[in-house]
Write a protein that holds these residues in place. Structure first.
Motif, mmCIF file in Angstrom:
data_model
loop_
_atom_site.group_PDB
_atom_site.id
_atom_site.type_symbol
_atom_site.label_atom_id
_atom_site.label_comp_id
_atom_site.label_asym_id
_atom_site.label_seq_id
_atom_site.Cartn_x
_atom_site.Cartn_y
_atom_site.Cartn_z
ATOM 1 N N MET A 1 0.846 -1.186 0.000
ATOM 2 C CA MET A 1 0.000 0.000 0.000
ATOM 3 C C MET A 1 0.885 1.241 0.000
ATOM 4 O O MET A 1 1.972 1.228 0.573
ATOM 5 C CB MET A 1 -0.892 0.022 1.228
ATOM 6 N N TYR A 2 0.372 2.277 -0.626
ATOM 7 C CA TYR A 2 1.122 3.522 -0.763
ATOM 8 C C TYR A 2 0.271 4.713 -0.334
ATOM 9 O O TYR A 2 -0.923 4.753 -0.594
ATOM 10 C CB TYR A 2 1.510 3.764 -2.218
ATOM 11 N N VAL A 3 0.914 5.683 0.284
ATOM 12 C CA VAL A 3 0.354 7.003 0.508
ATOM 13 C C VAL A 3 1.186 7.921 -0.365
ATOM 14 O O VAL A 3 2.413 7.805 -0.409
ATOM 15 C CB VAL A 3 0.456 7.432 1.989
ATOM 16 N N TYR A 4 0.529 8.833 -1.082
ATOM 17 C CA TYR A 4 1.270 9.660 -2.039
ATOM 18 C C TYR A 4 0.739 11.086 -2.056
ATOM 19 O O TYR A 4 -0.397 11.334 -1.660
ATOM 20 C CB TYR A 4 1.193 9.036 -3.436
ATOM 21 N N LEU A 5 1.610 11.997 -2.487
ATOM 22 C CA LEU A 5 1.211 13.386 -2.661
ATOM 23 C C LEU A 5 1.480 13.801 -4.095
ATOM 24 O O LEU A 5 2.567 13.537 -4.639
ATOM 25 C CB LEU A 5 1.973 14.308 -1.711
ATOM 26 N N LEU A 6 0.483 14.450 -4.685
ATOM 27 C CA LEU A 6 0.581 14.988 -6.024
ATOM 28 C C LEU A 6 0.518 16.504 -5.948
ATOM 29 O O LEU A 6 -0.052 17.065 -5.016
ATOM 30 C CB LEU A 6 -0.591 14.514 -6.895
ATOM 31 N N THR A 7 1.075 17.145 -6.962
ATOM 32 C CA THR A 7 0.943 18.586 -7.082
ATOM 33 C C THR A 7 0.667 18.933 -8.539
ATOM 34 O O THR A 7 0.699 18.072 -9.411
ATOM 35 C CB THR A 7 2.203 19.316 -6.550
ATOM 36 N N ASN A 8 0.405 20.200 -8.786
ATOM 37 C CA ASN A 8 0.195 20.682 -10.143
ATOM 38 C C ASN A 8 1.483 21.349 -10.632
ATOM 39 O O ASN A 8 2.428 21.512 -9.850
ATOM 40 C CB ASN A 8 -0.999 21.641 -10.185
ATOM 41 N N PRO A 9 1.572 21.728 -11.902
ATOM 42 C CA PRO A 9 2.818 22.312 -12.409
ATOM 43 C C PRO A 9 3.298 23.555 -11.645
ATOM 44 O O PRO A 9 4.492 23.778 -11.517
ATOM 45 C CB PRO A 9 2.484 22.647 -13.864
ATOM 46 N N ALA A 10 2.385 24.339 -11.118
ATOM 47 C CA ALA A 10 2.768 25.551 -10.384
ATOM 48 C C ALA A 10 3.036 25.281 -8.899
ATOM 49 O O ALA A 10 3.408 26.197 -8.166
ATOM 50 C CB ALA A 10 1.680 26.605 -10.524
ATOM 51 N N HIS A 11 2.827 24.062 -8.449
ATOM 52 C CA HIS A 11 3.006 23.658 -7.046
ATOM 53 C C HIS A 11 2.094 24.425 -6.101
ATOM 54 O O HIS A 11 2.425 24.625 -4.934
ATOM 55 C CB HIS A 11 4.454 23.822 -6.601
ATOM 56 N N CYS A 45 -3.722 18.366 -11.161
ATOM 57 C CA CYS A 45 -2.845 17.879 -10.100
ATOM 58 C C CYS A 45 -2.508 16.409 -10.354
ATOM 59 O O CYS A 45 -3.255 15.519 -9.934
ATOM 60 C CB CYS A 45 -3.588 18.055 -8.776
ATOM 61 N N ASN A 46 -1.401 16.153 -11.058
ATOM 62 C CA ASN A 46 -1.048 14.770 -11.380
ATOM 63 C C ASN A 46 0.455 14.502 -11.327
ATOM 64 O O ASN A 46 0.920 13.511 -11.865
ATOM 65 C CB ASN A 46 -1.588 14.396 -12.754
ATOM 66 N N LEU A 47 1.205 15.375 -10.680
ATOM 67 C CA LEU A 47 2.654 15.220 -10.611
ATOM 68 C C LEU A 47 3.042 14.639 -9.252
ATOM 69 O O LEU A 47 2.841 15.273 -8.212
ATOM 70 C CB LEU A 47 3.343 16.565 -10.826
ATOM 71 N N LEU A 48 3.587 13.436 -9.258
ATOM 72 C CA LEU A 48 3.986 12.768 -8.026
ATOM 73 C C LEU A 48 5.247 13.419 -7.461
ATOM 74 O O LEU A 48 6.268 13.500 -8.133
ATOM 75 C CB LEU A 48 4.256 11.285 -8.306
ATOM 76 N N VAL A 49 5.159 13.899 -6.211
ATOM 77 C CA VAL A 49 6.323 14.512 -5.567
ATOM 78 C C VAL A 49 6.717 13.815 -4.268
ATOM 79 O O VAL A 49 7.775 14.088 -3.716
ATOM 80 C CB VAL A 49 6.119 16.023 -5.304
ATOM 81 N N TYR A 50 5.860 12.897 -3.797
ATOM 82 C CA TYR A 50 6.174 12.181 -2.557
ATOM 83 C C TYR A 50 5.334 10.912 -2.489
ATOM 84 O O TYR A 50 4.178 10.898 -2.894
ATOM 85 C CB TYR A 50 5.848 13.048 -1.331
ATOM 86 N N PHE A 51 5.938 9.854 -1.956
ATOM 87 C CA PHE A 51 5.167 8.664 -1.624
ATOM 88 C C PHE A 51 5.882 7.894 -0.538
ATOM 89 O O PHE A 51 7.078 8.050 -0.321
ATOM 90 C CB PHE A 51 4.925 7.767 -2.853
ATOM 91 N N ILE A 79 7.468 16.578 2.024
ATOM 92 C CA ILE A 79 7.943 16.385 0.649
ATOM 93 C C ILE A 79 9.433 16.679 0.565
ATOM 94 O O ILE A 79 10.208 15.917 -0.026
ATOM 95 C CB ILE A 79 7.159 17.282 -0.334
ATOM 96 N N THR A 80 9.852 17.750 1.169
ATOM 97 C CA THR A 80 11.246 18.193 1.103
ATOM 98 C C THR A 80 12.205 17.199 1.754
ATOM 99 O O THR A 80 13.378 17.152 1.384
ATOM 100 C CB THR A 80 11.371 19.593 1.742
ATOM 101 N N THR A 81 11.736 16.372 2.679
ATOM 102 C CA THR A 81 12.638 15.411 3.327
ATOM 103 C C THR A 81 13.241 14.433 2.330
ATOM 104 O O THR A 81 14.383 14.015 2.496
ATOM 105 C CB THR A 81 11.922 14.605 4.441
#
Length: 96
Positions: A1-11, A45-51, A79-81
């Motif tokens: 199982m995964y937990v994930y965060l997505l963002t858009n191009p402008a963040h 919002c479809n850009l994966l930046v963290y999981f 996300i930054t970690t």
């Protein structure tokens, strides 16, 4: 199982989700771009930046709820970690 965060191009938007198949779910998010009826489509919002990987569905859903309750600043710090430059994560090449 995964937990994930997505963002858009402008963040400017963050979306937190949970899935048992991250590759498939990212594909589904990408197919819904521009679909006004759902959050990720409406906000592009479809850009994966963290999981993160969770042991089971109970743990993943609990973690998703925890993250959803956080402030924007706390989510950004998470996300930054592992992704300090907020580069889009390609699951085929990610070593993070």
């Amino acid at each position: 199982m995964y937990v994930y965060l997505l963002t858009n191009p402008a963040h400017t938007v963050l979306y937190t989700g949970v899935t048992n198949d991250l590759q498939r779910r990212l594909y589904e998010h990408g197919q819904n771009l521009g679909t006004a009826g759902n959050f990720t489509g409406r906000y592009q919002c479809n850009l994966l930046v963290y999981f993160e990987v969770c042991a089971d569905a109970v743990q993943a859903i609990g973690r998703e709820k925890e993250i959803k309750g956080w402030s924007r600043a706390k989510k950004e710090a998470l996300i930054t970690t592992t992704n300090p430059e907020w580069k889009v994560i390609d699951l085929q090449t990610w070593s993070g």
